[in-house]
Design a protein around this motif. Structure first.
Motif, PDB file in Angstrom:
ATOM      1  N   LEU A 105       0.926  -1.161   0.006  1.00 44.61           N
ATOM      2  CA  LEU A 105      -0.009   0.002  -0.057  1.00 44.61           C
ATOM      3  C   LEU A 105       0.747   1.236   0.010  1.00 44.61           C
ATOM      4  CD1 LEU A 105      -3.080   0.464   0.471  1.00 44.61           C
ATOM      5  CD2 LEU A 105      -2.553   0.680   2.960  1.00 44.61           C
ATOM      6  N   PRO A 106       0.735   2.109  -1.097  1.00 45.71           N
ATOM      7  CA  PRO A 106       1.452   3.339  -0.999  1.00 45.71           C
ATOM      8  C   PRO A 106       1.531   4.113   0.347  1.00 45.71           C
ATOM      9  CG  PRO A 106       0.487   3.229  -3.180  1.00 45.71           C
ATOM     10  CD  PRO A 106      -0.026   2.067  -2.219  1.00 45.71           C
ATOM     11  N   ARG A 107       2.612   4.631   0.839  1.00 47.45           N
ATOM     12  CA  ARG A 107       2.436   5.149   2.156  1.00 47.45           C
ATOM     13  C   ARG A 107       3.758   5.981   2.227  1.00 47.45           C
ATOM     14  NH1 ARG A 107       1.319   2.259   6.413  1.00 47.45           N
ATOM     15  NH2 ARG A 107       0.285   0.522   5.314  1.00 47.45           N
ATOM     16  N   ARG A 108       3.832   6.963   3.204  1.00 47.24           N
ATOM     17  CA  ARG A 108       4.878   7.677   3.457  1.00 47.24           C
ATOM     18  C   ARG A 108       6.140   6.895   3.774  1.00 47.24           C
ATOM     19  NH1 ARG A 108       3.874  12.936   5.489  1.00 47.24           N
ATOM     20  NH2 ARG A 108       6.271  13.102   5.728  1.00 47.24           N
ATOM     21  N   VAL A 109       7.426   7.351   3.646  1.00 47.61           N
ATOM     22  CA  VAL A 109       8.548   6.651   3.964  1.00 47.61           C
ATOM     23  C   VAL A 109       8.996   6.704   5.325  1.00 47.61           C
ATOM     24  CG1 VAL A 109      10.986   6.186   3.466  1.00 47.61           C
ATOM     25  CG2 VAL A 109       9.360   6.535   1.613  1.00 47.61           C
ATOM     26  N   ALA A 110       8.718   8.052   5.827  1.00 44.20           N
ATOM     27  CA  ALA A 110       9.170   8.515   7.348  1.00 44.20           C
ATOM     28  C   ALA A 110       8.015   9.297   7.888  1.00 44.20           C
ATOM     29  CB  ALA A 110      10.596   8.811   7.432  1.00 44.20           C
ATOM     30  N   PRO A 111       7.818   9.210   9.115  1.00 43.85           N
ATOM     31  CA  PRO A 111       6.799  10.107   9.627  1.00 43.85           C
ATOM     32  C   PRO A 111       7.161  11.711   9.520  1.00 43.85           C
ATOM     33  CG  PRO A 111       8.067   9.196  11.596  1.00 43.85           C
ATOM     34  CD  PRO A 111       8.690   8.448  10.265  1.00 43.85           C
ATOM     35  N   ALA A 112       6.151  12.468   9.263  1.00 44.37           N
ATOM     36  CA  ALA A 112       6.167  13.865   9.001  1.00 44.37           C
ATOM     37  C   ALA A 112       7.056  14.527   9.770  1.00 44.37           C
ATOM     38  CB  ALA A 112       4.844  14.590   8.918  1.00 44.37           C
ATOM     39  N   ASP A 113       7.391  14.526  11.210  1.00 40.18           N
ATOM     40  CA  ASP A 113       8.077  15.044  11.939  1.00 40.18           C
ATOM     41  C   ASP A 113       9.370  14.465  12.238  1.00 40.18           C
ATOM     42  OD1 ASP A 113       7.321  12.737  13.705  1.00 40.18           O
ATOM     43  OD2 ASP A 113       6.627  13.574  15.023  1.00 40.18           O
ATOM     44  N   ASN A 119      21.111   8.109   9.359  1.00 39.78           N
ATOM     45  CA  ASN A 119      22.524   7.992   9.481  1.00 39.78           C
ATOM     46  C   ASN A 119      23.225   8.214   7.983  1.00 39.78           C
ATOM     47  OD1 ASN A 119      22.575   6.492  12.076  1.00 39.78           O
ATOM     48  ND2 ASN A 119      20.893   5.290  11.219  1.00 39.78           N
ATOM     49  N   PRO A 120      24.456   8.387   8.387  1.00 42.58           N
ATOM     50  CA  PRO A 120      25.337   8.740   6.969  1.00 42.58           C
ATOM     51  C   PRO A 120      25.030   7.366   6.161  1.00 42.58           C
ATOM     52  CG  PRO A 120      26.655   8.983   8.891  1.00 42.58           C
ATOM     53  CD  PRO A 120      25.251   8.671   9.315  1.00 42.58           C
ATOM     54  N   GLY A 121      24.995   7.581   4.755  1.00 42.86           N
ATOM     55  CA  GLY A 121      24.701   6.449   3.770  1.00 42.86           C
ATOM     56  C   GLY A 121      23.288   6.163   3.516  1.00 42.86           C
ATOM     57  N   GLU A 122      22.411   6.514   4.542  1.00 36.38           N
ATOM     58  CA  GLU A 122      21.165   6.316   4.200  1.00 36.38           C
ATOM     59  C   GLU A 122      20.406   7.273   3.000  1.00 36.38           C
ATOM     60  OE1 GLU A 122      20.327   4.331   8.588  1.00 36.38           O
ATOM     61  OE2 GLU A 122      19.209   5.908   8.032  1.00 36.38           O
ATOM     62  N   LEU A 123      19.490   7.026   1.986  1.00 36.63           N
ATOM     63  CA  LEU A 123      18.936   8.088   1.380  1.00 36.63           C
ATOM     64  C   LEU A 123      17.805   8.803   2.183  1.00 36.63           C
ATOM     65  CD1 LEU A 123      18.235   6.126  -1.971  1.00 36.63           C
ATOM     66  CD2 LEU A 123      20.221   7.603  -1.275  1.00 36.63           C
ATOM     67  N   PRO A 124      17.454   9.989   1.769  1.00 38.67           N
ATOM     68  CA  PRO A 124      16.530  10.648   2.677  1.00 38.67           C
ATOM     69  C   PRO A 124      15.229  10.255   2.172  1.00 38.67           C
ATOM     70  CG  PRO A 124      17.729  12.298   1.122  1.00 38.67           C
ATOM     71  CD  PRO A 124      18.507  10.875   1.211  1.00 38.67           C
ATOM     72  N   PRO A 125      14.372  10.381   3.111  1.00 40.78           N
ATOM     73  CA  PRO A 125      13.009   9.591   2.562  1.00 40.78           C
ATOM     74  C   PRO A 125      12.427  10.070   1.492  1.00 40.78           C
ATOM     75  CG  PRO A 125      12.984  10.320   5.129  1.00 40.78           C
ATOM     76  CD  PRO A 125      14.329  10.766   4.466  1.00 40.78           C
ATOM     77  N   ALA A 126      12.576  11.426   1.102  1.00 41.36           N
ATOM     78  CA  ALA A 126      12.090  11.735  -0.588  1.00 41.36           C
ATOM     79  C   ALA A 126      12.677  11.009  -1.595  1.00 41.36           C
ATOM     80  CB  ALA A 126      12.347  13.195  -0.589  1.00 41.36           C
ATOM     81  N   GLU A 127      13.938  10.466  -1.317  1.00 37.67           N
ATOM     82  CA  GLU A 127      14.524   9.715  -2.452  1.00 37.67           C
ATOM     83  C   GLU A 127      14.380   8.406  -2.335  1.00 37.67           C
ATOM     84  OE1 GLU A 127      18.721  10.318  -3.343  1.00 37.67           O
ATOM     85  OE2 GLU A 127      18.807  12.454  -2.199  1.00 37.67           O
ATOM     86  N   VAL A 128      14.087   7.809  -1.168  1.00 40.04           N
ATOM     87  CA  VAL A 128      13.559   6.444  -1.149  1.00 40.04           C
ATOM     88  C   VAL A 128      12.260   6.338  -1.700  1.00 40.04           C
ATOM     89  CG1 VAL A 128      12.705   4.688   0.491  1.00 40.04           C
ATOM     90  CG2 VAL A 128      14.640   6.016   1.112  1.00 40.04           C
ATOM     91  N   GLU A 129      11.339   7.515  -1.375  1.00 44.14           N
ATOM     92  CA  GLU A 129      10.067   7.386  -2.354  1.00 44.14           C
ATOM     93  C   GLU A 129       9.955   7.526  -3.721  1.00 44.14           C
ATOM     94  OE1 GLU A 129       7.759   9.951   0.380  1.00 44.14           O
ATOM     95  OE2 GLU A 129       6.297  10.308  -1.383  1.00 44.14           O
ATOM     96  N   ALA A 130      10.863   8.157  -4.186  1.00 45.62           N
ATOM     97  CA  ALA A 130      11.301   8.449  -5.756  1.00 45.62           C
ATOM     98  C   ALA A 130      11.598   7.100  -6.241  1.00 45.62           C
ATOM     99  CB  ALA A 130      12.093   9.616  -6.035  1.00 45.62           C
ATOM    100  N   LYS A 131      12.513   6.572  -5.559  1.00 45.59           N
ATOM    101  CA  LYS A 131      12.960   5.321  -6.027  1.00 45.59           C
ATOM    102  C   LYS A 131      11.832   4.062  -6.103  1.00 45.59           C
ATOM    103  CE  LYS A 131      17.806   4.370  -5.126  1.00 45.59           C
ATOM    104  NZ  LYS A 131      17.909   3.553  -6.147  1.00 45.59           N
TER     105      LYS A 131
END
Ligand code: HEC
Length: 207
Positions: A105-113, A119-131
């Motif tokens: 079910l499409p949902r946001r990657v991380a909570p709004a707040d 952590n370093p090396g992890e993509l920001p949620p917006a990039e995860v979502e785009a992928k």
């Protein structure tokens, strides 16, 4: 007499019906009446929260079920023993299997707040979502893979084959990591593969 009584009863019923009609004269707006078929499933929390509070704890039910401790007496392996031990493995496996459906079910990657990479090396949620949006089939294939591995554990539970939980746990771990490498920390792929391909040898001290 009986005619009167029945007429009286009818009158009472009519009065009651009149009261009911008056009470119902302001029906709720039609939009509030949703048939089960029309009811949509709306996601409530983010992927990050599902991982932290449902998928990760569920995986521990399988990972922690077996152990291999090096002791003075040699390697001591531990397995589920009681029905409660096995129920814990089953809880973990089926929570993972069914929990994966929540990722379809499409949902946001991380909570709004808390919408930043932690952590370093992890993509920001917006990039995860785009992928995820760009590769829905790849995303679904990782969900399928983990579901299949988790369902295998349910067979192991039925057959009470504790020794098979080591391989099953490794396969689940690899399925988690494969999705994370494609969607969450793709920069770590090389390091992870180097680690996975490395072999450790142990030379006992000469007598
Ligand atoms: C279909 C893809 C997919 C699978 C399969 C998957 N994950 Fe995740 N997981 C993600 C994504 C995407 C994130 C990053 C969310 C974010 O930005 O915090 C994540 C994040 C996490 C986090 C970090 C949560 C946090 O608080 O930052 C943990 C822990 C985690 N996953 C555990 C697991 C475990 C354990 C498994 C296997 C049993 C697993 N995941 C399987 C996609 C997946």
């Amino acid at each position: 007499m009986s005619a009167y009584r029945s007429a009286g009863t009818r009158a009472v019923l009519l009065v009651t019906a009149g009261i009911l009609l008056t009470q119902c004269s302001t029906p709720p707006p039609a939009a509030e009446v949703v048939s089960p078929a029309e009811a949509a499933i709306a996601p409530l929390v983010s992927i990050r929260e599902l991982m932290t509070y449902i998928i990760d704890p569920a995986s521990d039910g399988v990972f922690d079920a077996v152990g291999a401790d090096v002791t003075d007496a040699g390697v001591v392996e531990t397995f589920p023993e009681t029905d409660d031990d096995w129920a814990e493995v089953q809880r973990g496996a089926l929570t993972m299997a069914e929990g994966m459906n929540l990722l379809r079910l499409p949902r946001r990657v991380a909570p709004a707040d808390d919408n930043v990479a932690k952590n370093p090396g992890e993509l920001p949620p917006a990039e995860v979502e785009a992928k995820i949006a760009a590769s829905p089939e790849l995303w679904a294939s990782h969900i399928d893979r983990l579901q299949q591995e988790a369902m295998k554990v349910l067979d192991i539970v039925k057959a009470r084959q504790g020794d098979q939980l080591f391989d099953a746990g490794s396969a689940i771990d690899a399925a988690c990591e494969a999705c994370h490498l494609d969607f969450w920390y793709p920069g770590d792929r090389e390091a992870v593969e180097r680690f996975n391909n490395s072999t450790t040898t142990f030379d006992p001290p000469a007598p």
